[in-house]
Write a protein that holds these residues in place. Structure first.
Motif, PDB file in Angstrom:
ATOM      1  N   SER A 160       1.018   8.431   2.733  1.00 14.66           N
ATOM      2  CA  SER A 160       0.093   9.427   3.268  1.00 14.66           C
ATOM      3  C   SER A 160       0.196   9.488   4.795  1.00 14.66           C
ATOM      4  O   SER A 160       0.245  10.572   5.387  1.00 14.66           O
ATOM      5  N   ARG A 161       0.250   8.325   5.436  1.00 14.66           N
ATOM      6  CA  ARG A 161       0.362   8.305   6.900  1.00 14.66           C
ATOM      7  C   ARG A 161       1.681   8.933   7.355  1.00 14.66           C
ATOM      8  O   ARG A 161       1.728   9.693   8.331  1.00 14.66           O
ATOM      9  N   ALA A 162       2.775   8.605   6.645  1.00 17.31           N
ATOM     10  CA  ALA A 162       4.081   9.144   7.025  1.00 17.31           C
ATOM     11  C   ALA A 162       4.117  10.657   6.881  1.00 17.31           C
ATOM     12  O   ALA A 162       4.633  11.364   7.755  1.00 17.31           O
ATOM     13  N   ALA A 177      -5.040  14.643   6.794  1.00  6.76           N
ATOM     14  CA  ALA A 177      -4.601  13.577   5.884  1.00  6.76           C
ATOM     15  C   ALA A 177      -4.058  14.141   4.577  1.00  6.76           C
ATOM     16  O   ALA A 177      -4.754  14.866   3.864  1.00  6.76           O
ATOM     17  N   THR A 187       1.539  12.704   6.873  1.00 10.86           N
ATOM     18  CA  THR A 187       0.606  13.291   7.833  1.00 10.86           C
ATOM     19  C   THR A 187       1.246  13.366   9.226  1.00 10.86           C
ATOM     20  O   THR A 187       1.159  14.382   9.918  1.00 10.86           O
ATOM     21  N   GLU A 188       1.903  12.287   9.641  1.00  4.51           N
ATOM     22  CA  GLU A 188       2.566  12.272  10.949  1.00  4.51           C
ATOM     23  C   GLU A 188       3.711  13.276  10.992  1.00  4.51           C
ATOM     24  O   GLU A 188       3.940  13.935  12.009  1.00  4.51           O
ATOM     25  N   HIS A 189       4.413  13.423   9.887  1.00  4.19           N
ATOM     26  CA  HIS A 189       5.579  14.310   9.854  1.00  4.19           C
ATOM     27  C   HIS A 189       5.179  15.781   9.893  1.00  4.19           C
ATOM     28  O   HIS A 189       5.824  16.598  10.549  1.00  4.19           O
ATOM     29  N   ASP A 236       0.841  -1.192   0.000  1.00  2.00           N
ATOM     30  CA  ASP A 236       0.000   0.000   0.000  1.00  2.00           C
ATOM     31  C   ASP A 236       0.884   1.253   0.000  1.00  2.00           C
ATOM     32  O   ASP A 236       1.066   1.911   1.022  1.00  2.00           O
ATOM     33  N   ARG A 278       0.384   4.171  -1.434  1.00  2.00           N
ATOM     34  CA  ARG A 278      -0.377   5.402  -1.195  1.00  2.00           C
ATOM     35  C   ARG A 278      -0.677   5.585   0.307  1.00  2.00           C
ATOM     36  O   ARG A 278      -0.426   6.639   0.887  1.00  2.00           O
ATOM     37  N   GLY A 279      -1.199   4.552   0.924  1.00  2.00           N
ATOM     38  CA  GLY A 279      -1.574   4.651   2.325  1.00  2.00           C
ATOM     39  C   GLY A 279      -0.385   4.878   3.240  1.00  2.00           C
ATOM     40  O   GLY A 279      -0.434   5.713   4.155  1.00  2.00           O
ATOM     41  N   ARG A 280       0.683   4.142   2.994  1.00  2.00           N
ATOM     42  CA  ARG A 280       1.849   4.271   3.868  1.00  2.00           C
ATOM     43  C   ARG A 280       2.485   5.656   3.755  1.00  2.00           C
ATOM     44  O   ARG A 280       2.871   6.263   4.756  1.00  2.00           O
TER      45      ARG A 280
END
Length: 239
Positions: free
Chosen positions: A18-20, A29, A22-24, A12, A14-16
């Motif tokens: 996007s999460r990275a 999102a 967003t967290e950074h 994934d 796209r998902g991975r």
């Protein structure tokens, strides 16, 4: 299960990512778009140089062979992103492809395939980029093999042109030069009906290595500023 990207099947991206992001950043999102190089190159070239062309095809011939198709201003991806994978159309040859099958177009007409043939005859070439350098230097055997590869690709593209009836067919990648283009034209015009080629321009890339980056930029801008998304962001801001 892409043969040239072992280990990435089902990942994934796209998902991975996007999460990275967003967290950074701590932002809401972050949207992430994922596409393949041929699609993005086609989008960049069509948007930049042929904005009025309603059916545009770019064929990238490098390590493998892939095509990007832009129809009505949008990338055509098929039902799950598999459109344009013309390198694995069978052409009847006995060469083993990296996908594990025999007779794929990429196994006989890609930059990698030409490099292998050159190496077998004693010419130092290990990749499509080596073939590109030899072509730029005017190497006669590289030019002859590139033209032959162009004829093989042109034979397949006659079917593509008959099916899609594009206004522009663009050749890009390591083999995009006069010998290869000559071979494509020889077989395509010989095999395709005049009705399919009457308004067809066969050209080479204008943007070169920048095409994919420009296409990615255009895709992001159009994604972010599409009317529905702009309205949504304005609504979230209370405007």
């Amino acid at each position: 299960q892409p043969p040239i990207m072992p280990g990435w099947d089902g990942h994934d991206v796209r998902g991975r990512l996007s999460r990275a992001l967003t967290e950074h950043t701590g932002a809401p999102a972050v949207p992430v778009l994922v596409d393949n190089d041929a699609n993005l190159m086609a989008y960049g070239e069509q948007r930049t140089g042929h904005p009025d062309c309603t059916a545009f095809v770019l064929v990238k011939v490098s390590t493998g062979i892939g095509a990007g198709v832009v129809v009505g201003g949008s990338i055509y991806r098929g039902v799950d992103g598999g459109a344009g994978d013309i390198g694995h159309i069978r052409v009847g040859a006995e060469a083993l492809c990296r996908c594990g099958s025999y007779g794929c177009l990429a196994a006989v007409a890609s930059g990698g395939a030409v490099a292998r043939r050159l190496a077998a005859s004693g010419v130092p070439a290990a990749s499509g980029s080596d073939v590109r350098d030899l072509l730029a230097a005017g190497h006669p055997e590289a030019a002859a093999l590139a033209r032959e590869a162009g004829r093989q690709v042109g034979d397949v593209l006659a079917t593509v042109v008959t099916l899609l009836n594009p206004g522009v067919l663009m050749i890009a990648g390591d083999l995009a030069g006069t010998p290869f283009l000559t071979g494509v034209r020889e077989l395509l015009y010989q095999r395709a009906l005049p009705r399919s080629t009457a308004h067809l321009d066969i050209v080479t890339s204008r943007l070169g290595e920048r095409a994919g980056l420009i296409g990615a930029g255009a895709l992001v801008v159009e994604h972010l500023y599409a009317p529905d998304r702009a309205e949504q962001r304005l609504s979230e801001m209370g405007v």
